[in-house]
Structures are given as structure tokens and as C-alpha cells.
Design a protein around this motif. Sequence first.
Motif, PDB file in Angstrom:
ATOM      1  N   GLY A 162       0.850  -1.193   0.000  1.00 15.36           N
ATOM      2  CA  GLY A 162       0.000   0.000   0.000  1.00 15.36           C
ATOM      3  C   GLY A 162       0.883   1.239   0.000  1.00 15.36           C
ATOM      4  O   GLY A 162       0.505   2.295   0.519  1.00 15.36           O
ATOM      5  N   GLY A 186       0.787   4.838   3.423  1.00 13.19           N
ATOM      6  CA  GLY A 186       1.919   4.144   2.809  1.00 13.19           C
ATOM      7  C   GLY A 186       3.010   5.105   2.356  1.00 13.19           C
ATOM      8  O   GLY A 186       4.200   4.887   2.613  1.00 13.19           O
ATOM      9  N   ARG A 237      -0.309  -1.996  -6.833  1.00 11.36           N
ATOM     10  CA  ARG A 237      -0.512  -2.380  -8.238  1.00 11.36           C
ATOM     11  C   ARG A 237       0.288  -1.469  -9.155  1.00 11.36           C
ATOM     12  O   ARG A 237       0.839  -1.917 -10.152  1.00 11.36           O
ATOM     13  N   VAL A 269       2.792  -4.972  -8.357  1.00 12.46           N
ATOM     14  CA  VAL A 269       2.458  -6.089  -7.466  1.00 12.46           C
ATOM     15  C   VAL A 269       0.972  -6.009  -7.130  1.00 12.46           C
ATOM     16  O   VAL A 269       0.502  -5.002  -6.600  1.00 12.46           O
ATOM     17  N   PHE A 327      -7.877   9.199  11.155  1.00 11.84           N
ATOM     18  CA  PHE A 327      -6.825  10.149  10.796  1.00 11.84           C
ATOM     19  C   PHE A 327      -7.388  11.576  10.746  1.00 11.84           C
ATOM     20  O   PHE A 327      -8.592  11.776  10.550  1.00 11.84           O
TER      21      PHE A 327
HETATM   22  N1  LIG Z   1      -8.814   6.541   7.367  1.00 10.70           N
HETATM   23  C1  LIG Z   1      -8.720   6.388   8.669  1.00 10.70           C
HETATM   24  O1  LIG Z   1      -9.117   7.270   9.455  1.00 10.70           O
HETATM   25  C2  LIG Z   1      -8.088   5.106   9.227  1.00 10.70           C
HETATM   26  C3  LIG Z   1      -7.954   4.955  10.621  1.00 10.70           C
HETATM   27  C4  LIG Z   1      -7.315   3.813  11.130  1.00 10.70           C
HETATM   28  C5  LIG Z   1      -6.826   2.850  10.247  1.00 10.70           C
HETATM   29  N2  LIG Z   1      -7.003   3.007   8.905  1.00 10.70           N
HETATM   30  C6  LIG Z   1      -6.458   1.983   7.997  1.00 10.70           C
HETATM   31  O2  LIG Z   1      -5.345   2.513   7.305  1.00 10.70           O
HETATM   32  C7  LIG Z   1      -5.107   1.709   6.157  1.00 10.70           C
HETATM   33  C8  LIG Z   1      -4.494   2.574   5.076  1.00 10.70           C
HETATM   34  O3  LIG Z   1      -5.440   3.558   4.677  1.00 10.70           O
HETATM   35  P1  LIG Z   1      -5.059   4.665   3.594  1.00 10.70           P
HETATM   36  O4  LIG Z   1      -6.096   5.716   3.682  1.00 10.70           O
HETATM   37  O5  LIG Z   1      -3.603   5.024   3.707  1.00 10.70           O
HETATM   38  O6  LIG Z   1      -5.288   3.832   2.244  1.00 10.70           O
HETATM   39  P2  LIG Z   1      -5.255   4.405   0.746  1.00 10.70           P
HETATM   40  O7  LIG Z   1      -4.722   5.780   0.705  1.00 10.70           O
HETATM   41  O8  LIG Z   1      -6.588   4.123   0.129  1.00 10.70           O
HETATM   42  O9  LIG Z   1      -4.162   3.468   0.047  1.00 10.70           O
HETATM   43  C9  LIG Z   1      -4.443   2.141  -0.294  1.00 10.70           C
HETATM   44  C10 LIG Z   1      -3.193   1.472  -0.853  1.00 10.70           C
HETATM   45  O10 LIG Z   1      -3.503   0.090  -1.123  1.00 10.70           O
HETATM   46  C11 LIG Z   1      -2.977  -0.228  -2.401  1.00 10.70           C
HETATM   47  N3  LIG Z   1      -3.747  -1.330  -2.972  1.00 10.70           N
HETATM   48  C12 LIG Z   1      -5.100  -1.391  -3.160  1.00 10.70           C
HETATM   49  N4  LIG Z   1      -5.418  -2.553  -3.759  1.00 10.70           N
HETATM   50  C13 LIG Z   1      -4.263  -3.241  -3.935  1.00 10.70           C
HETATM   51  C14 LIG Z   1      -3.935  -4.501  -4.513  1.00 10.70           C
HETATM   52  N5  LIG Z   1      -4.871  -5.319  -5.036  1.00 10.70           N
HETATM   53  N6  LIG Z   1      -2.635  -4.896  -4.539  1.00 10.70           N
HETATM   54  C15 LIG Z   1      -1.664  -4.077  -4.051  1.00 10.70           C
HETATM   55  N7  LIG Z   1      -1.906  -2.879  -3.462  1.00 10.70           N
HETATM   56  C16 LIG Z   1      -3.198  -2.460  -3.425  1.00 10.70           C
HETATM   57  C17 LIG Z   1      -3.101   1.071  -3.213  1.00 10.70           C
HETATM   58  O11 LIG Z   1      -2.204   1.119  -4.297  1.00 10.70           O
HETATM   59  P3  LIG Z   1      -2.619   0.793  -5.833  1.00 10.70           P
HETATM   60  O12 LIG Z   1      -3.974   1.407  -6.061  1.00 10.70           O
HETATM   61  O13 LIG Z   1      -1.516   1.361  -6.652  1.00 10.70           O
HETATM   62  O14 LIG Z   1      -2.652  -0.695  -5.924  1.00 10.70           O
HETATM   63  C18 LIG Z   1      -2.677   2.091  -2.148  1.00 10.70           C
HETATM   64  O15 LIG Z   1      -1.271   2.173  -2.101  1.00 10.70           O
HETATM   65  C19 LIG Z   1      -6.439   1.030   5.828  1.00 10.70           C
HETATM   66  O16 LIG Z   1      -6.299  -0.367   5.921  1.00 10.70           O
HETATM   67  C20 LIG Z   1      -7.414   1.548   6.883  1.00 10.70           C
HETATM   68  O17 LIG Z   1      -8.276   0.554   7.373  1.00 10.70           O
HETATM   69  C21 LIG Z   1      -7.611   4.113   8.376  1.00 10.70           C
END
Ligand SMILES: NC(=O)c1ccc[n+]([C@@H]2O[C@H](COP(=O)([O-])OP(=O)(O)OC[C@H]3O[C@@H](n4cnc5c(N)ncnc54)[C@H](OP(=O)(O)O)[C@@H]3O)[C@@H](O)[C@H]2O)c1
Length: 249
Positions: free
Chosen positions: A7, A13, A32, A36, A133
Motif C-alpha cells: 500500500g 503508505g 498495483r 504487485v 486520521f
Molecule cells: N482513514 C482512517 O481514518 C483510518 C484509521 C485507522 C486505520 N485506517 C487503515 O489505514 C489503512 C491505510 O489507509 P489509507 O487511507 O492510507 O489507504 P489508501 O490511501 O486508500 O491506500 C491504499 C493502498 O492500497 C494499495 N492497494 C489497493 N489494492 C491493492 C492490490 N490489489 N494490490 C496491491 N496494493 C493495493 C493502493 O495502491 P494501488 O492502487 O496502486 O494498488 C494504495 O497504495 C487502511 O487499511 C485503513 O483501514 C484508516
Amino acid sequence: MRIAVAGATGNIGTLTVAALERDGHDVVRISRSHGVDLLTGSGLDDALTGVDAVVDVISSPAADPSETVPFFGTCTRNLLDAERRAGVRHHVLLSIAGVHRVEGNAHYAGKREQERLVINDTVPWTIVPATQFHDFPAMVTSWTEKNGAATLAPLLIQPIAPADVADILAELATGTPQGRYTDIAGPDPEDFVDMARRLNEARGHKLKLIPTWSTAFGLEMSGNTMLPSPNARLTPTTFDTWLTQQKKP
Ligand SMILES: NC(=O)c1ccc[n+]([C@@H]2O[C@H](COP(=O)([O-])OP(=O)(O)OC[C@H]3O[C@@H](n4cnc5c(N)ncnc54)[C@H](OP(=O)(O)O)[C@@H]3O)[C@@H](O)[C@H]2O)c1
């Protein structure tokens, strides 16, 4: 150390990659767009060659448990299988504080499946439950924004700065596996609707906010449900400090 971030292009990430590289680590980017795909496993074995630890911060935009559970389940299984083959010694999963207290939310169902798989695997692990966040209001209002208005639930939360989350993930990934880590949270409880109002003001975004429990976040998330546990590790960056770093377009 050689550390893979799954991610790597996402919100957390990107910041985790930066924190690890700042500290001199060799970082492998998994997403992706980096070739990957965790859903199919393609490119994973090559990516994990020589990797000591993996930080999993992937996410899915899906909003139905019939999609989130298979998505997080398949990605996590593929990742852990490849970690075992590669001899990875530490899997760090970013999860959500209170994820076991709220049954009805689709994303939470997917996160619980991720946790279940990690806990039952032989790869040593650390699960890091974070509160919402600081940019959470922008994400939530974007789901329903239409004709200058958006709905959101009047949650009580204790939000954390994304960069503080990334620093903790980088610290934990380079240490020994901890099992379930204490909740991590920002310094202050906040009213979610008020946060959205202040964030929109800071970003110069005009939006009418309509508080309601008829959203993805229902009444089961009311009261103190979303607050971190009393022994939470609190991080320094307040919502107001983070707001000062937001730019008007
Ligand atoms: N938002 C909140 O307030 C909060 C609070 C606590 C915890 N969290 C957790 O934090 C985590 C990260 O959230 P975020 O907002 O940073 O996520 P995000 O910005 O949506 O990023 C998601 C990442 O996952 C990758 N991804 C998605 N499908 C994929 C696949 N099939 N294979 C490989 N990589 C894949 C995407 O890259 P590509 O599209 O290039 O594949 C991207 O790098 C989540 O699991 C969430 O539950 C969030």
C-alpha cells in the motif's frame, strides 16, 4: 533493514515509506502501480526477496462486506503466504481502534478478517490499532458530497495525524514483533462535524454539512465507542496544528 510497504502509494503508505527511508532503511514498494497485485499475488515473490519485515497499509474503497471481507482476506492470505516463502520475520498490520466493538461497518468487517488471518499465521506479527486520521472528515464527506452538501455522523473521535501513524509504523517495523499493540491516537477528543467544518474552512472548501446517523456510520458508533483505550499511546500533533499545514487551493 529491508522493509516492504504494502500500500506504498496510499495516504499512510507514502508517509511510511518516507519515514523508513529517512531512517536509512531499504524500502520495497508494494502496490498495483508498482507491479504487485495482492489480489492475484502477481509480482509478490520477487518483491519480498531479502525482505526482513512487511508493513501492511493497503485499503479498499468497497463499501459492502461481501466485497471488503474477500478483498482483505485474499490480499492478506497472498501476502502472508509469500512472506513465509521469503522468510520474512515480522508482519506489521495497521488496523483500527475499536474495530471489534462495531459489528455493522463493512470496512471494519474486512479489517477483522485481516486481523484474524495475521493472528493465526506463523509469521510473527504486530497489529497497530489507530484511531481515525486527521483527514478522515475529507474522506467521509467526499462519499456523499452533492450540490454543495454532504452528510456525516456526529461522531466523537480522537484523531491522529497521518505522519504520526507513519512514524510509529516505521518504529515498530524495525523492532521485535509485539502482538496486539496498544491503541494509537492523537492528543485530543474532537467532534467530527466540527472537524469537517474547520478542515473545509482551512482548505477554502464551501460545503453544507448535514449531521445524521443514517450513514455508513450508524448509532452503534455513537458515545465513547470510537475513543481509544485508556492506555493508548498518544501522539503529539493536534488537529489544529495539522490544520495549519493545509493549503487553500
Ligand atoms: N482513514 C482512517 O481514518 C483510518 C484509521 C485507522 C486505520 N485506517 C487503515 O489505514 C489503512 C491505510 O489507509 P489509507 O487511507 O492510507 O489507504 P489508501 O490511501 O486508500 O491506500 C491504499 C493502498 O492500497 C494499495 N492497494 C489497493 N489494492 C491493492 C492490490 N490489489 N494490490 C496491491 N496494493 C493495493 C493502493 O495502491 P494501488 O492502487 O496502486 O494498488 C494504495 O497504495 C487502511 O487499511 C485503513 O483501514 C484508516
